[in-house]
Design a protein around this motif. Structure first.
Motif, PDB file in Angstrom:
ATOM      1  N   ASN A 170      59.557  -1.506 -25.703  1.00  0.00           N
ATOM      2  CA  ASN A 170      59.160  -0.130 -26.018  1.00  0.00           C
ATOM      3  C   ASN A 170      58.087   0.337 -25.038  1.00  0.00           C
ATOM      4  N   PHE A 171      58.480   1.154 -24.049  1.00  0.00           N
ATOM      5  CA  PHE A 171      57.532   1.600 -23.030  1.00  0.00           C
ATOM      6  C   PHE A 171      56.585   2.686 -23.534  1.00  0.00           C
ATOM      7  N   SER A 172      56.826   3.185 -24.722  1.00  0.00           N
ATOM      8  CA  SER A 172      55.911   4.197 -25.268  1.00  0.00           C
ATOM      9  C   SER A 172      54.536   3.603 -25.545  1.00  0.00           C
ATOM     10  N   VAL A 173      54.468   2.253 -25.644  1.00  0.00           N
ATOM     11  CA  VAL A 173      53.175   1.589 -25.845  1.00  0.00           C
ATOM     12  C   VAL A 173      52.241   1.912 -24.684  1.00  0.00           C
ATOM     13  N   LEU A 174      52.785   1.934 -23.469  1.00  0.00           N
ATOM     14  CA  LEU A 174      51.971   2.231 -22.296  1.00  0.00           C
ATOM     15  C   LEU A 174      51.490   3.675 -22.325  1.00  0.00           C
ATOM     16  N   GLN A 175      52.407   4.592 -22.582  1.00  0.00           N
ATOM     17  CA  GLN A 175      52.054   6.014 -22.631  1.00  0.00           C
ATOM     18  C   GLN A 175      51.024   6.282 -23.723  1.00  0.00           C
ATOM     19  N   ASP A 176      51.291   5.724 -24.904  1.00  0.00           N
ATOM     20  CA  ASP A 176      50.375   5.912 -26.022  1.00  0.00           C
ATOM     21  C   ASP A 176      49.034   5.239 -25.741  1.00  0.00           C
ATOM     22  N   GLY A 177      49.098   4.061 -25.082  1.00  0.00           N
ATOM     23  CA  GLY A 177      47.877   3.314 -24.786  1.00  0.00           C
ATOM     24  C   GLY A 177      46.959   4.062 -23.851  1.00  0.00           C
ATOM     25  N   VAL A 178      47.513   4.636 -22.794  1.00  0.00           N
ATOM     26  CA  VAL A 178      46.702   5.401 -21.836  1.00  0.00           C
ATOM     27  C   VAL A 178      46.023   6.570 -22.549  1.00  0.00           C
ATOM     28  N   LYS A 179      46.776   7.236 -23.411  1.00  0.00           N
ATOM     29  CA  LYS A 179      46.216   8.380 -24.140  1.00  0.00           C
ATOM     30  C   LYS A 179      45.087   7.945 -25.057  1.00  0.00           C
ATOM     31  N   ARG A 180      45.289   6.850 -25.795  1.00  0.00           N
ATOM     32  CA  ARG A 180      44.286   6.395 -26.752  1.00  0.00           C
ATOM     33  C   ARG A 180      43.030   5.881 -26.051  1.00  0.00           C
ATOM     34  N   ILE A 181      43.225   5.151 -24.934  1.00  0.00           N
ATOM     35  CA  ILE A 181      42.063   4.635 -24.193  1.00  0.00           C
ATOM     36  C   ILE A 181      41.236   5.778 -23.625  1.00  0.00           C
ATOM     37  N   SER A 182      41.915   6.800 -23.110  1.00  0.00           N
ATOM     38  CA  SER A 182      41.196   7.933 -22.508  1.00  0.00           C
ATOM     39  C   SER A 182      40.345   8.693 -23.524  1.00  0.00           C
ATOM     40  N   GLN A 183      40.693   8.581 -24.783  1.00  0.00           N
ATOM     41  CA  GLN A 183      39.947   9.294 -25.832  1.00  0.00           C
ATOM     42  C   GLN A 183      38.749   8.500 -26.348  1.00  0.00           C
ATOM     43  N   CYS A 184      38.626   7.226 -25.924  1.00  0.00           N
ATOM     44  CA  CYS A 184      37.500   6.392 -26.373  1.00  0.00           C
ATOM     45  C   CYS A 184      36.206   6.837 -25.708  1.00  0.00           C
ATOM     46  N   GLU A 185      35.109   6.657 -26.411  1.00  0.00           N
ATOM     47  CA  GLU A 185      33.811   7.077 -25.883  1.00  0.00           C
ATOM     48  C   GLU A 185      32.914   5.901 -25.517  1.00  0.00           C
ATOM     49  N   THR A 186      33.118   4.754 -26.129  1.00  0.00           N
ATOM     50  CA  THR A 186      32.282   3.591 -25.839  1.00  0.00           C
ATOM     51  C   THR A 186      33.148   2.396 -25.465  1.00  0.00           C
ATOM     52  N   THR A 187      32.512   1.407 -24.871  1.00  0.00           N
ATOM     53  CA  THR A 187      33.213   0.180 -24.493  1.00  0.00           C
ATOM     54  C   THR A 187      33.782  -0.524 -25.719  1.00  0.00           C
ATOM     55  N   GLU A 188      33.037  -0.522 -26.817  1.00  0.00           N
ATOM     56  CA  GLU A 188      33.497  -1.171 -28.038  1.00  0.00           C
ATOM     57  C   GLU A 188      34.758  -0.498 -28.562  1.00  0.00           C
ATOM     58  N   GLU A 189      34.827   0.831 -28.460  1.00  0.00           N
ATOM     59  CA  GLU A 189      36.026   1.552 -28.890  1.00  0.00           C
ATOM     60  C   GLU A 189      37.218   1.189 -27.994  1.00  0.00           C
ATOM     61  N   VAL A 190      36.946   1.074 -26.699  1.00  0.00           N
ATOM     62  CA  VAL A 190      38.006   0.679 -25.758  1.00  0.00           C
ATOM     63  C   VAL A 190      38.541  -0.698 -26.129  1.00  0.00           C
ATOM     64  N   LEU A 191      37.632  -1.628 -26.432  1.00  0.00           N
ATOM     65  CA  LEU A 191      38.037  -2.986 -26.796  1.00  0.00           C
ATOM     66  C   LEU A 191      38.908  -2.997 -28.054  1.00  0.00           C
ATOM     67  N   ASN A 192      38.471  -2.293 -29.091  1.00  0.00           N
ATOM     68  CA  ASN A 192      39.234  -2.253 -30.345  1.00  0.00           C
ATOM     69  C   ASN A 192      40.612  -1.646 -30.130  1.00  0.00           C
ATOM     70  N   CYS A 193      40.664  -0.623 -29.286  1.00  0.00           N
ATOM     71  CA  CYS A 193      41.939   0.015 -28.967  1.00  0.00           C
ATOM     72  C   CYS A 193      42.878  -0.973 -28.268  1.00  0.00           C
ATOM     73  N   MET A 194      42.309  -1.755 -27.351  1.00  0.00           N
ATOM     74  CA  MET A 194      43.118  -2.707 -26.590  1.00  0.00           C
ATOM     75  C   MET A 194      43.613  -3.849 -27.482  1.00  0.00           C
ATOM     76  N   PHE A 195      42.788  -4.271 -28.449  1.00  0.00           N
ATOM     77  CA  PHE A 195      43.235  -5.315 -29.369  1.00  0.00           C
ATOM     78  C   PHE A 195      44.499  -4.869 -30.109  1.00  0.00           C
ATOM     79  N   ASN A 196      44.506  -3.606 -30.554  1.00  0.00           N
ATOM     80  CA  ASN A 196      45.673  -3.066 -31.263  1.00  0.00           C
ATOM     81  C   ASN A 196      46.898  -2.993 -30.342  1.00  0.00           C
TER      82      ASN A 196
END
Length: 537
Positions: A390-416
């Motif tokens: 499912n390549f939508s994971v990449l598209q969705d991932g880029v969008k979600r990471i770009s909306q993060c404000e802190t490093t901790e938020e980026v990390l939690n997003c990446m874990f998911n």
């Protein structure tokens, strides 16, 4: 070449009888004889015997004392004790001083023949192994300049994962990295036009000239030439106690001298960018990026410029980079170890990241893209992935990471996101794993006669040692070494039955460079020696 034998015995009849033994039939020649240990030591200084046979009770110096001295002088010489006394004390001391065999008089002729043949095979096998080590050392020493250049490139480009690995490789190349400066240089305009085929010759010559100039300023240097960017990269090494200012001054003076030589002989100009001074070898990639940035800034300042990174006039954005080595190690952990271990490693990677910054997001997106692509590079049959990936994971991932404000938020997003990737990757994993195991077993069967190792499998199939071990146990029911041993001894049995080869030749033909180890494995497997096995066929 015949093996050299030395025989010691105070009884003339026994000494003469041992000398009359047909040593040449087994590849030996009697190089020296002696009637006691003192005479033996005198002669030992003039020859280096491969095999010593010595009596125990002799006047002046007995055989055990002589054997101890001989073993100290020549540890590789095989020593055989001959005695008419079946004494436990003799045998015990003989073992402690490194005696190989302990034979009782009167000596059985057949036993002596068997021993001579067996020891000849073992001595030749050991000599071959020692020669191989010497050859490898020779080739290694000849290759050190090239290996150091490769090490410099891997260090600068961040291909080495882990400070411990960097230190280990530096030690093997006899390098001490206590304090260093990274320097990046680039020739600009006015170069003499060379034939295209001579371009690399010029660059190679330049590297040697530049190294010589750095050496003239008492600077040890590691060099690398980047063909993609046409940049010369140098790691300038200094002693830890050297003052920082003196290190920088020497680097500047050497770069200035290089500029003079380039202008004089090549009618060209050369710009240099110089990093900060660092004592952490694992930060070489970060220092390289600083030197590269300074070198490229020279474009706007002119030609024959030397620019230190600390002199760049702008407010620097904090940079965060995951090196190539760190990225590859994480991806292998994620897909082939455990998600928990990958989570811990990811936290370590982002431990030094700034709290708030676009660089963190870009590094995270780059890592996500690499992890999306990684299974395809390792796939035995990529169609398995194509069905459900499912390549939508990449598209969705880029969008979600770009909306993060802190490093901790980026990390939690990446874990998911990585959790989703792992779930996708495990679908159809049983079929993939079976195909991978079959490929591994096939590779072992084709390469059993080489010095094959788990590291070879790791490099060939892009999976970790732990993962390979787990798969082989699950799907083949054996460890790597067990399966390799089975394959090798299947061929050993055929070669012994063929009755055309000596045992040390068979050992080498199936991949055992250490003849002694081959014998040990054989006896453990069959309960008898190879020669005894041959008699039962």
């Amino acid at each position: 070449m015949e093996l050299q034998v030395m025989i010691l015995d105070d009884e003339y009849i026994i000494l003469d009888g041992l000398c009359s033994f047909p040593w040449s039939d087994y590849g030996y020649q009697v190089a020296a004889t002696a009637k006691n240990g003192l005479e033996g030591l005198e002669k030992l200084e003039h020859i280096k015997p491969d095999l010593i046979l010595t009596d125990v009770r002799m006047p002046g110096m007995d055989g055990l004392d002589f054997a101890e001295r001989a073993h100290e002088m020549y540890p590789d010489t095989v020593i055989v004790i001959l005695t008419g006394y079946d004494s436990f004390a003799y045998a015990q001391k003989a073992i402690t001083i490194g005696v190989k065999e302990y034979l009782l008089k009167p000596i059985d002729y057949e036993e002596l023949k068997n021993m001579a043949a067996r020891l000849a095979e073992e001595i030749h096998a050991k000599k071959d192994e020692q020669q191989e080590v010497r050859d490898l050392q020779k080739y290694f020493n000849q290759s050190v300049p090239e290996l150091r250049s490769k090490f410099a490139g891997n260090l600068l480009y961040g291909r080495i994962q882990g400070k411990g690995v960097v230190q280990e490789q530096a030690k093997s190349l006899k390098l001490t990295i206590e304090k260093y400066i990274v320097c990046v240089g680039r020739k600009v305009v006015g170069e003499k036009q060379l034939h295209e085929g001579d371009k690399w010759i010029e660059e190679f010559a330049c590297i040697n000239i530049f190294e010589e100039i750095f050496n003239n300023y008492n600077i040890q240097v590691l060099s690398d030439y980047n063909t993609a960017t046409a940049e010369y990269n140098f790691i300038l090494l200094f002693a830890k106690e050297e003052e920082n200012q003196k290190c920088m001054d020497l680097a500047l003076q050497a770069c200035g001298k290089i500029q003079e030589e380039v202008e004089r002989y090549l009618n060209a100009r050369m710009n240099f960018g110089i990093s900060d001074i660092s004592e952490d070898e694992y930060q070489a990639n970060a220092q390289y990026r600083k030197a590269q940035k300074a070198c490229r800034q020279c474009i706007y300042l002119g030609m024959n410029i030397i620019l230190k990174y600390e002199d760049l006039q702008y407010e620097e954005q904090k940079e965060f980079v995951i090196t190539q080595g760190e990225r590859m190690h994480f991806m292998m952990t994620l897909f082939q170890e455990s998600f928990e271990k990958a989570e811990e490693e990811l936290r370590q990677l982002f431990a030094q990241a700034p709290e708030n910054g676009a660089a963190v997001k870009f590094a995270a997106m780059d890592l996500l893209f690499g992890c999306m692509k990684f299974p395809y590079t390792c796939a035995v049959d990529s169609e398995i992935h194509n069905k459900n990936w499912n390549f939508s994971v990449l598209q969705d991932g880029v969008k979600r990471i770009s909306q993060c404000e802190t490093t901790e938020e980026v990390l939690n997003c990446m874990f998911n996101l990585f959790g989703t990737l792992i779930k996708q990757n495990t679908e159809g994993s049983d079929e993939r794993n079976r195909k991978l195991v079959q490929s591994i077993l096939s590779y072992i069967e084709k390469n059993y006669a080489t010095d094959i190792s788990m590291d070879d499998l790791t490099e060939k199939f892009h999976v970790s040692r732990t993962y390979i071990s787990r798969l082989l146990k699950k799907y083949a029911g054996k460890s790597f070494l067990e399966y390799l041993t089975d394959v090798r001894f299947k061929h050993v049995e055929k070669l012994i039955a063929d009755d055309r080869y000596k045992q040390y030749e068979i050992a080498e033909m199936v991949g055992y460079k250490d003849f002694g180890y081959y014998i040990k494995v054989f006896k453990k497997r069959y309960g008898i020696t190879p020669n005894e096995f041959r008699k039962h066929i």
